[in-house]
Scaffold this motif. Structure first.
Motif, PDB file in Angstrom:
ATOM      1  N   SER B 176       0.838  -1.218   0.000  1.00  0.00           N
ATOM      2  CA  SER B 176       0.000   0.000   0.000  1.00  0.00           C
ATOM      3  C   SER B 176       0.860   1.249   0.000  1.00  0.00           C
ATOM      4  O   SER B 176       0.569   2.215  -0.698  1.00  0.00           O
ATOM      5  N   PRO B 180       1.599   4.065  -6.262  1.00  0.00           N
ATOM      6  CA  PRO B 180       1.967   4.418  -7.639  1.00  0.00           C
ATOM      7  C   PRO B 180       3.474   4.580  -7.857  1.00  0.00           C
ATOM      8  O   PRO B 180       3.944   4.501  -8.985  1.00  0.00           O
ATOM      9  N   ASN B 181       4.225   4.788  -6.768  1.00  0.00           N
ATOM     10  CA  ASN B 181       5.670   5.012  -6.942  1.00  0.00           C
ATOM     11  C   ASN B 181       6.398   3.821  -7.538  1.00  0.00           C
ATOM     12  O   ASN B 181       7.433   3.963  -8.165  1.00  0.00           O
ATOM     13  N   ALA B 182       5.859   2.622  -7.285  1.00  0.00           N
ATOM     14  CA  ALA B 182       6.567   1.404  -7.682  1.00  0.00           C
ATOM     15  C   ALA B 182       6.165   0.920  -9.070  1.00  0.00           C
ATOM     16  O   ALA B 182       6.459  -0.209  -9.438  1.00  0.00           O
ATOM     17  N   CYS B 183       5.526   1.766  -9.856  1.00  0.00           N
ATOM     18  CA  CYS B 183       5.083   1.390 -11.199  1.00  0.00           C
ATOM     19  C   CYS B 183       4.298   0.086 -11.199  1.00  0.00           C
ATOM     20  O   CYS B 183       4.716  -0.905 -11.812  1.00  0.00           O
ATOM     21  N   GLY B 240      -1.100   2.883 -10.602  1.00  0.00           N
ATOM     22  CA  GLY B 240      -1.640   3.453  -9.356  1.00  0.00           C
ATOM     23  C   GLY B 240      -2.898   4.264  -9.563  1.00  0.00           C
ATOM     24  O   GLY B 240      -3.300   5.030  -8.688  1.00  0.00           O
ATOM     25  N   LEU B 241      -3.544   4.073 -10.729  1.00  0.00           N
ATOM     26  CA  LEU B 241      -4.710   4.900 -11.052  1.00  0.00           C
ATOM     27  C   LEU B 241      -6.020   4.125 -10.926  1.00  0.00           C
ATOM     28  O   LEU B 241      -7.028   4.502 -11.520  1.00  0.00           O
TER      29      LEU B 241
END
Ligand code: SF4
Lengths: 174, 280
Positions: B176, B180-183, B240-241
């Motif tokens: 969690s 989104p940072n981790a693609c 992450g969207l």
């Protein structure tokens, strides 16, 4: 909603963009990541100018792979924007209107975006080969010694991105 | 004793670095294609479609799948009957990385010192994990690791009383927070047990196990499946969207540990989970 946006753009364009908009960017963007930001801040601290006029400009957080013969650039996808959070508010206060990267930002960044009417776009991380096809020219304009972290000026055509944070305080990640 | 020239190791690693950065392994491709067919979020599907197209362009035009071609992580399993000839094996591995990253137009992302941060300009040194194993073969695994996802990885020194529920919580917390940072879609490598460093190395090695292949230990396999299901219910989704496809696989390795401890490492990888294995 799909929108076609020309870069650079002024605050009124930011005003018209909303989190969730799918955009295609065409025009000029500047590329800078960790080391270039650090050096830009040092320049400002010493009272010197930035290597380019930041007003109304968009910075793409990216460090490309080397280009092959006959290509404009190598693989060229976004890097994690939060590492630039420490530096971004100062650049926004100087007139920057757009940022392209990936991942969440801090509250300080969100506040500076609101204050200055700035838009944060996400490009798809790990799609560097695809995104490189939307780049029509690439030129190193400063800090060449930083290698992949040098500042570049890119011409982009229909570069796909998503407004993840708008200047009205909305964030698509939440 | 079987003699193996270190030059053969250099040649192999050079080629492996180039190949793995331009073309993902079949297991990773299958995960992506499958996810594309099943993703219900409209935006999520669009992004997975872009990732599919990205793989095609990368392979056809020899453009790295991702510009972050990583720090080269190399697992070297050396049969105890092997005698290396012709030089120092560590130098040979680094020479392979140097040549691969230079000739293959791969990004040089390594700095010589974590504080002084001067780029070494050839992506060396690699991070090398040696293991002595029975036999007379050398098994080389090359797994270039991007740092968008590496930065989101965690080690949790849990207490024995935290048990399997504590492990589940640790994995979900790391995923969690990575968001989104981790693609995403991610691959999640987990190491449970051992010591502080052992669990981290296990988590890294777990990422090199083909996605879809499960642990041979019953409860670990169940845990892998349960965690994948739970992670895909977090609605992080592609990039992450939002959407169902948050992870492609959860791979868990375990090792005996101390009566007082329950170390857990969660090594997050992105959808560009590069791993290639050759044997000499
Ligand atoms: S996290 Fe992975 S996909 Fe994202 S930029 Fe890094 S290497 Fe590329």
């Amino acid at each position: 909603m799909d929108k076609y946006i020309e870069v650079p753009f002024d605050k009124s364009v930011s005003d018209s963009l909303n989190a969730g908009d799918y955009v295609y960017l065409t025009g000029t963007v500047y590329v800078a990541r960790d080391a270039a930001h650090k050096r830009m801040m040092e320049s400002l601290d010493q009272g010197r100018e930035l290597p380019f006029d930041i007003k109304d400009q968009t910075i793409y957080y990216m460090g490309p792979s080397p280009k092959r013969e006959g290509k404009v650039i190598g693989s060229a996808g976004p890097t994690t924007a939060s590492r630039m959070d420490k530096y971004a508010p100062r650049l926004m206060d100087m007139g920057m209107t757009g940022m392209i990267g990936k991942g969440k930002r801090t509250n300080e960044v969100a506040e500076a975006m609101h204050r200055n009417k700035v838009t944060y776009f996400a490009a798809v991380g790990g799609a560097g080969a695809l995104l490189s096809k939307c780049i029509t020219s690439s030129e190193i304009i400063a800090y060449e010694d930083l290698g992949t972290e040098a500042i570049r000026k890119l011409e982009v055509k229909d570069f796909p991105a998503i407004v993840v944070m708008d200047c009205h305080g909305n964030c698509l990640y939440n | 004793m079987r003699e193996v020239s270190v030059e053969a190791v250099t040649d192999a690693i050079e080629e492996m670095c180039i190949k793995v950065c331009h073309e993902l392994s079949d297991d990773m491709k299958a995960c992506l294609f499958n996810a594309y067919d099943n993703e219900t979020s409209e935006l999520g599907k669009k992004i997975l479609g872009q990732l599919k197209e990205n793989l095609e362009i990368a392979k056809e035009e020899m453009i790295p799948v991702c510009q972050d071609t990583g720090m080269a992580v190399v697992f070297l399993k050396v049969g105890q009957e092997v005698h290396f000839t012709g030089g120092n094996i560590t130098d040979a591995v680094n020479e392979g990385v140097r040549r691969g990253y230079t000739k293959g137009y791969l990004r040089k992302s390594v700095v010589s010192d974590p504080i002084e941060r001067i780029n070494t300009k050839d992506n060396t040194p690699a991070v090398i994990h040696y293991e002595i194993v029975p036999g007379d073969k050398v098994t080389i695994t090359v797994a270039p690791k991007g740092f968008g996802s590496e930065n989101m990885s965690r080690v949790f020194m849990l207490k024995p009383a935290d048990g399997i529920e504590g492990v589940k919580k640790a994995i979900l917390t790391a995923v969690s927070d990575a968001g989104p940072n981790a693609c995403p879609p991610m691959v999640v490598g987990v190491g449970i047990g051992g010591t502080f460093e052992k669990c981290a190395i296990m988590a890294k090695e777990a990422l090199t196990r083909p996605a879809g292949e499960h642990s041979s230990i019953g409860y670990v396999k169940d845990l892998e499946e349960e965690m994948l299901e739970k992670i895909n219910g977090l609605n992080i989704g592609p990039a992450g969207l939002g959407g169902r496809t948050t992870a492609f696989a959860v791979n868990i390795n375990t090792y005996p540990t101390h009566i007082a401890g329950l170390p857990v490492a969660v090594n997050i990888c992105c959808h560009v989970n590069r791993h290639i294995q050759w044997e000499i």
